[in-house]
Design a protein around this motif. Structure first.
Motif, PDB file in Angstrom:
ATOM      1  N   LEU A  86      26.788  29.281  49.207  1.00  0.00           N
ATOM      2  CA  LEU A  86      26.068  30.399  49.316  1.00  0.00           C
ATOM      3  C   LEU A  86      26.728  31.732  49.042  1.00  0.00           C
ATOM      4  O   LEU A  86      26.716  32.474  48.482  1.00  0.00           O
ATOM      5  N   LYS A  87      28.220  31.694  49.518  1.00  0.00           N
ATOM      6  CA  LYS A  87      29.108  32.656  49.361  1.00  0.00           C
ATOM      7  C   LYS A  87      29.258  33.265  48.104  1.00  0.00           C
ATOM      8  O   LYS A  87      29.364  34.131  47.810  1.00  0.00           O
ATOM      9  N   CYS A  88      29.089  32.192  47.096  1.00  0.00           N
ATOM     10  CA  CYS A  88      29.223  32.700  45.544  1.00  0.00           C
ATOM     11  C   CYS A  88      28.008  32.430  44.725  1.00  0.00           C
ATOM     12  O   CYS A  88      28.210  32.957  43.791  1.00  0.00           O
ATOM     13  N   TYR A 142      35.197  48.377  39.706  1.00  0.00           N
ATOM     14  CA  TYR A 142      36.663  47.613  39.693  1.00  0.00           C
ATOM     15  C   TYR A 142      37.126  47.924  38.296  1.00  0.00           C
ATOM     16  O   TYR A 142      36.372  47.987  37.178  1.00  0.00           O
ATOM     17  N   LYS A 143      38.399  48.368  38.359  1.00  0.00           N
ATOM     18  CA  LYS A 143      39.168  48.364  36.989  1.00  0.00           C
ATOM     19  C   LYS A 143      39.731  47.094  36.616  1.00  0.00           C
ATOM     20  O   LYS A 143      39.996  46.969  35.444  1.00  0.00           O
ATOM     21  N   ASP A 144      39.745  46.236  37.462  1.00  0.00           N
ATOM     22  CA  ASP A 144      40.403  44.900  37.347  1.00  0.00           C
ATOM     23  C   ASP A 144      39.379  43.706  37.683  1.00  0.00           C
ATOM     24  O   ASP A 144      39.196  43.387  38.467  1.00  0.00           O
ATOM     25  N   HIS A 145      38.642  43.667  36.409  1.00  0.00           N
ATOM     26  CA  HIS A 145      37.473  42.487  36.446  1.00  0.00           C
ATOM     27  C   HIS A 145      37.691  41.014  36.911  1.00  0.00           C
ATOM     28  O   HIS A 145      37.399  40.426  37.645  1.00  0.00           O
ATOM     29  N   LYS A 146      39.229  40.725  36.202  1.00  0.00           N
ATOM     30  CA  LYS A 146      39.483  39.541  36.604  1.00  0.00           C
ATOM     31  C   LYS A 146      39.788  39.279  38.125  1.00  0.00           C
ATOM     32  O   LYS A 146      39.480  38.014  38.654  1.00  0.00           O
ATOM     33  N   LYS A 147      40.092  40.243  38.954  1.00  0.00           N
ATOM     34  CA  LYS A 147      40.500  40.056  40.247  1.00  0.00           C
ATOM     35  C   LYS A 147      39.031  40.074  40.754  1.00  0.00           C
ATOM     36  O   LYS A 147      39.037  39.087  41.790  1.00  0.00           O
ATOM     37  N   LEU A 148      38.048  40.749  40.471  1.00  0.00           N
ATOM     38  CA  LEU A 148      36.799  40.631  41.185  1.00  0.00           C
ATOM     39  C   LEU A 148      36.137  39.335  40.723  1.00  0.00           C
ATOM     40  O   LEU A 148      35.673  38.421  41.833  1.00  0.00           O
ATOM     41  N   THR A 151      37.341  35.968  42.763  1.00  0.00           N
ATOM     42  CA  THR A 151      36.905  35.806  44.070  1.00  0.00           C
ATOM     43  C   THR A 151      35.947  34.624  44.171  1.00  0.00           C
ATOM     44  O   THR A 151      35.812  33.913  45.162  1.00  0.00           O
ATOM     45  N   CYS A 152      35.187  34.176  43.207  1.00  0.00           N
ATOM     46  CA  CYS A 152      34.387  32.982  43.183  1.00  0.00           C
ATOM     47  C   CYS A 152      34.803  32.138  42.209  1.00  0.00           C
ATOM     48  O   CYS A 152      34.656  30.953  42.365  1.00  0.00           O
ATOM     49  N   HIS A 153      35.157  32.617  40.889  1.00  0.00           N
ATOM     50  CA  HIS A 153      35.549  31.678  39.832  1.00  0.00           C
ATOM     51  C   HIS A 153      37.186  31.382  39.730  1.00  0.00           C
ATOM     52  O   HIS A 153      38.044  32.012  39.346  1.00  0.00           O
ATOM     53  N   ASN A 154      37.230  30.331  40.739  1.00  0.00           N
ATOM     54  CA  ASN A 154      38.729  29.944  41.139  1.00  0.00           C
ATOM     55  C   ASN A 154      38.590  28.523  41.534  1.00  0.00           C
ATOM     56  O   ASN A 154      37.768  28.000  41.625  1.00  0.00           O
ATOM     57  N   PRO A 155      40.014  27.950  41.590  1.00  0.00           N
ATOM     58  CA  PRO A 155      40.029  26.558  42.025  1.00  0.00           C
ATOM     59  C   PRO A 155      39.702  25.868  43.104  1.00  0.00           C
ATOM     60  O   PRO A 155      39.404  24.796  43.391  1.00  0.00           O
ATOM     61  N   ASP A 156      39.142  26.914  43.799  1.00  0.00           N
ATOM     62  CA  ASP A 156      38.562  26.474  45.257  1.00  0.00           C
ATOM     63  C   ASP A 156      36.934  26.069  44.845  1.00  0.00           C
ATOM     64  O   ASP A 156      36.505  25.330  45.770  1.00  0.00           O
TER      65      ASP A 156
END
Length: 180
Positions: A86-88, A142-148, A151-156
């Motif tokens: 649910l968090k993502c 956000y100026k840095d969309h990659k950082k945002l 938070t969900c789209h990552n190897p976790d």
């Protein structure tokens, strides 16, 4: 003695003052945002969101495939009931019910407020017309969309696929058109 009283008063009253002065923002839901952000002159942000996978994020958890992934990850609940999922897949999945206004629906998935913050204090047209005022009232930009995004789209994420974030951002980018 007076000095001790002043110091103790300061120690106990100051945190109470700041706790009371801190604004609490509530989630208003995508319909409230869409009232203004659906028009072409505003950039059709609602349409962009509706056509994105973010709008379908919660529904993706209701599938057998999602439940299978949850089981493989060792979770005992269905994907749509698992906090780690649910968090993502749901905006504000874990906030108190008192912070959710009437228009909020978890079924809307990943909404405007996932990226821009709870809209209760900046939702009014008068506030949104003034970017600084909107930010002061909780609007996050956000100026840095990659950082945002990461938070969900990552190897976790159990379904993570490496992506070209600039390319993906182009699909969901939703600026207000510049006036001519």
């Amino acid at each position: 003695m007076l000095k001790k009283i002043i110091i103790l008063t300061f120690i106990f009253v100051t945190p109470l003052y700041f706790a009371q002065s801190k604004k609490v923002y509530k989630y208003v839901g995508v319909k409230k945002c869409g009232m203004c952000h659906r028009k072409a002159k505003q950039g059709e942000q609602l349409k962009i969101w509706k056509n994105s996978k973010h709008a379908q994020a919660y529904k993706a958890l209701l599938t057998k495939k999602a439940d299978s992934i949850a089981v493989k990850k060792g979770f005992k609940t269905k994907a749509a009931e698992t906090p780690e999922c649910l968090k993502c897949h749901v905006t504000a999945y874990n906030v108190k019910a008192s912070l959710l206004e009437k228009g909020y629906k978890k079924e809307d998935g990943v909404t405007c407020e996932s990226c821009h913050g709870p809209g209760s204090a900046y939702k009014k047209r008068k506030i949104m017309k003034n970017k600084k005022l909107a930010v002061k009232n909780g609007l996050m930009i956000y100026k840095d969309h990659k950082k945002l995004c990461t938070t969900c789209h990552n190897p976790d994420s159990p379904t993570f696929v490496a992506r070209d974030f600039d390319k993906m951002w182009a699909k969901i980018k939703h600026n207000i058109p510049k006036k001519k």
